[in-house]
Design a protein around this motif. Sequence first.
Motif, PDB file in Angstrom:
ATOM      1  N   PRO A 279      34.456  17.217  38.678  1.00 31.81           N
ATOM      2  CA  PRO A 279      33.306  16.508  38.098  1.00 31.81           C
ATOM      3  C   PRO A 279      31.949  17.053  38.514  1.00 31.81           C
ATOM      4  N   HIS A 280      31.911  18.020  39.452  1.00 32.63           N
ATOM      5  CA  HIS A 280      30.599  18.424  39.978  1.00 32.63           C
ATOM      6  C   HIS A 280      29.783  19.126  38.895  1.00 32.63           C
ATOM      7  N   PRO A 281      28.594  18.586  38.558  1.00 27.49           N
ATOM      8  CA  PRO A 281      27.814  19.152  37.449  1.00 27.49           C
ATOM      9  C   PRO A 281      27.325  20.568  37.712  1.00 27.49           C
ATOM     10  N   ALA A 282      27.120  20.943  38.985  1.00 26.06           N
ATOM     11  CA  ALA A 282      26.608  22.278  39.291  1.00 26.06           C
ATOM     12  C   ALA A 282      27.655  23.362  39.056  1.00 26.06           C
ATOM     13  N   LEU A 283      28.924  22.975  38.921  1.00 22.39           N
ATOM     14  CA  LEU A 283      29.970  23.966  38.685  1.00 22.39           C
ATOM     15  C   LEU A 283      29.772  24.660  37.341  1.00 22.39           C
ATOM     16  N   ALA A 284      29.376  23.918  36.326  1.00 26.87           N
ATOM     17  CA  ALA A 284      29.096  24.519  35.014  1.00 26.87           C
ATOM     18  C   ALA A 284      27.912  25.469  35.101  1.00 26.87           C
ATOM     19  N   THR A 285      26.916  25.109  35.899  1.00 30.09           N
ATOM     20  CA  THR A 285      25.755  25.989  36.088  1.00 30.09           C
ATOM     21  C   THR A 285      26.178  27.292  36.740  1.00 30.09           C
ATOM     22  N   LEU A 286      27.063  27.210  37.734  1.00 26.08           N
ATOM     23  CA  LEU A 286      27.562  28.418  38.396  1.00 26.08           C
ATOM     24  C   LEU A 286      28.350  29.286  37.426  1.00 26.08           C
ATOM     25  N   ARG A 287      29.212  28.680  36.611  1.00 20.64           N
ATOM     26  CA  ARG A 287      30.006  29.465  35.657  1.00 20.64           C
ATOM     27  C   ARG A 287      29.094  30.154  34.641  1.00 20.64           C
ATOM     28  N   ASP A 288      28.104  29.443  34.147  1.00 25.04           N
ATOM     29  CA  ASP A 288      27.174  30.048  33.185  1.00 25.04           C
ATOM     30  C   ASP A 288      26.427  31.221  33.810  1.00 25.04           C
ATOM     31  N   HIS A 289      25.995  31.045  35.052  1.00 25.59           N
ATOM     32  CA  HIS A 289      25.270  32.121  35.739  1.00 25.59           C
ATOM     33  C   HIS A 289      26.157  33.351  35.913  1.00 25.59           C
ATOM     34  N   LEU A 290      27.374  33.152  36.352  1.00 28.32           N
ATOM     35  CA  LEU A 290      28.275  34.280  36.581  1.00 28.32           C
ATOM     36  C   LEU A 290      28.650  34.956  35.272  1.00 28.32           C
ATOM     37  N   GLY A 291      28.753  34.178  34.203  1.00 29.52           N
ATOM     38  CA  GLY A 291      29.121  34.753  32.915  1.00 29.52           C
ATOM     39  C   GLY A 291      28.047  35.622  32.308  1.00 29.52           C
ATOM     40  N   SER A 292      26.791  35.393  32.704  1.00 28.80           N
ATOM     41  CA  SER A 292      25.698  36.145  32.099  1.00 28.80           C
ATOM     42  C   SER A 292      25.140  37.230  33.007  1.00 28.80           C
ATOM     43  N   ALA A 293      25.556  37.238  34.277  1.00 30.20           N
ATOM     44  CA  ALA A 293      24.882  38.104  35.246  1.00 30.20           C
ATOM     45  C   ALA A 293      25.550  39.458  35.438  1.00 30.20           C
ATOM     46  N   GLN A 294      26.820  39.610  35.046  1.00 31.16           N
ATOM     47  CA  GLN A 294      27.546  40.815  35.405  1.00 31.16           C
ATOM     48  C   GLN A 294      27.967  41.621  34.174  1.00 31.16           C
ATOM     49  N   PRO A 295      27.311  42.746  33.893  1.00 32.75           N
ATOM     50  CA  PRO A 295      27.764  43.601  32.802  1.00 32.75           C
ATOM     51  C   PRO A 295      29.092  44.266  33.141  1.00 32.75           C
ATOM     52  N   GLY A 296      29.936  44.413  32.163  1.00 35.56           N
ATOM     53  CA  GLY A 296      31.240  45.018  32.392  1.00 35.56           C
ATOM     54  C   GLY A 296      31.278  46.485  32.014  1.00 35.56           C
ATOM     55  N   ARG A 297      32.347  47.166  32.412  1.00 35.10           N
ATOM     56  CA  ARG A 297      32.566  48.556  32.034  1.00 35.10           C
ATOM     57  C   ARG A 297      33.651  48.602  30.964  1.00 35.10           C
ATOM     58  N   PRO A 298      33.612  49.606  30.106  1.00 39.54           N
ATOM     59  CA  PRO A 298      34.677  49.728  29.102  1.00 39.54           C
ATOM     60  C   PRO A 298      36.045  49.858  29.772  1.00 39.54           C
ATOM     61  N   ASP A 299      37.036  49.149  29.223  1.00 41.46           N
ATOM     62  CA  ASP A 299      38.379  49.211  29.798  1.00 41.46           C
ATOM     63  C   ASP A 299      38.934  50.631  29.815  1.00 41.46           C
ATOM     64  N   SER A 300      38.494  51.468  28.875  1.00 39.27           N
ATOM     65  CA  SER A 300      39.006  52.837  28.803  1.00 39.27           C
ATOM     66  C   SER A 300      38.595  53.666  30.016  1.00 39.27           C
ATOM     67  N   GLU A 301      37.563  53.226  30.747  1.00 42.92           N
ATOM     68  CA  GLU A 301      37.078  53.984  31.900  1.00 42.92           C
ATOM     69  C   GLU A 301      37.564  53.408  33.232  1.00 42.92           C
ATOM     70  N   THR A 302      38.307  52.313  33.172  1.00 34.90           N
ATOM     71  CA  THR A 302      38.691  51.641  34.414  1.00 34.90           C
ATOM     72  C   THR A 302      40.201  51.446  34.496  1.00 34.90           C
ATOM     73  N   TRP A 303      40.641  51.123  35.708  1.00 33.22           N
ATOM     74  CA  TRP A 303      42.042  50.750  35.928  1.00 33.22           C
ATOM     75  C   TRP A 303      42.079  49.450  36.709  1.00 33.22           C
ATOM     76  N   LYS A 304      42.987  48.574  36.304  1.00 36.01           N
ATOM     77  CA  LYS A 304      43.305  47.362  37.065  1.00 36.01           C
ATOM     78  C   LYS A 304      44.758  47.047  36.840  1.00 36.01           C
ATOM     79  N   PRO A 305      45.408  46.297  37.702  1.00 36.24           N
ATOM     80  CA  PRO A 305      46.823  45.964  37.513  1.00 36.24           C
ATOM     81  C   PRO A 305      47.065  45.217  36.212  1.00 36.24           C
ATOM     82  N   ALA A 306      48.282  45.348  35.708  1.00 35.41           N
ATOM     83  CA  ALA A 306      48.618  44.664  34.451  1.00 35.41           C
ATOM     84  C   ALA A 306      48.420  43.160  34.556  1.00 35.41           C
ATOM     85  N   TRP A 307      48.688  42.602  35.743  1.00 34.96           N
ATOM     86  CA  TRP A 307      48.563  41.148  35.900  1.00 34.96           C
ATOM     87  C   TRP A 307      47.107  40.680  35.920  1.00 34.96           C
TER      88      TRP A 307
END
Length: 310
Positions: A279-307
Motif C-alpha cells: 500500500p505504500h504510495p511512494a513505491l509507485a513513485t520509485l517505480r516510475d523514477h526507475l522506469g524513466s531514468a535508465q536507458p537500455g542497450r540493444p539486446d543484440s549487443e549484450t548477453w544475459k542468462p536465458a532466465w
Amino acid sequence: MDLDTVRTFVAAAEAGQFQEAAAELAITQQAVSKRIATLERNLGVRLFVRTARGAELTIDGQAFLSHARELLRVAERAVASVHTGRRPLRVDVIASRVAASGLMRGFHRAHPDVELDVLMLFDIEAAVTAIRSGAIDASFRAVSVPGHPLPEDIESVRVLDEPLELLTGPAHALAGARSVTLAQLAGHRIWMPGLVPGTEWTAYYDDLGAAFGLTIEATGPNFGSDALLDTIADTPALATFMGEQTRLVWPAGHGLRRIPVIDPTPVYPHSLIWRRDSPHPALATLRDHLGSAQPGRPDSETWKPAWARR
C-alpha cells in the motif's frame, strides 16, 4: 491499560460532564460511567467527584490527567509510524557500493520529499520473506533464478542492465587493452571470491562461464573488496569482473585497470521486486523514477542468462 478508557477519562475531564463526554465519543452516558469506574478500580483512586455542575477532578484525577494525555499522544505516534504514506519507504539495496545503492541515491536526489530507510540484505530468500511480511517494501534482485521462482504475490520489473567490466592489475596480460571480448577472456583466470552457492549472482556467473568457456574461480575466503583489490593489483595471473556502476576506491599505487567487455557485453540484470498488494504510495513513485531514468542497450549487443531475458 485500555486506551478507550483513558480516552474517555480525558474527554470527561475536559468537558466537566459525563453527558458531554458521551456525546463527543458517540457512546452512552452509562458507558462513560462504567469506563471511569473501571479506570478508578484499576488505579485504586477516585478520579472524579460528582457536583451540581457535573464532574470535577479530584487531586488524584488532576495528577493523572497530564499522563493520560501523554498516553494518547504516544498511541497516536505509534499508529502514525506505520500508517500508509507516513512511515519511510523501506528498500533493500544488497550492499552500499553496488548499482542498486546508486539508483536509490538518484531517486533521493529527484524526490527528496520521500523519506527513505535503506537496508542491506544479502540473501534473496531473506529479502522475499521481509517483503511478504511487510518488514520492507522492495528489494533489488536478479530474477528469476532457475529453481527459485518468485512467489505469486511478489511482482518484479527489470530496472537496469548493468554492463560488466574486467578489472586487472598493471602487470596483467590484458591491462593495456582499451576493451576485451568475451572470447579473449577464455583461458584467463577470473577470480570472484564473493560467489556463494545458491545465490542469484552465482547462478549468473555460472551461466556466463558456461556460455563462453570462461574460468571463473571462487576459491578462498572472501575478505571483502579491499582484499580483493589488493590481490588483483599484486597478482598478474588474476582478474575479476566488476559492475560498471560499482563504486570502489583503491590506492593510486595499485594501478588497477577497468576495461570494458564487448562482443557481446555481459550485463547483470537488476530488477525491483515488491509485494503485489503493497500500500505504500511512494513505491509507485520509485517505480516510475526507475522506469524513466535508465536507458537500455540493444539486446543484440549484450548477453544475459536465458532466465533473465524477460
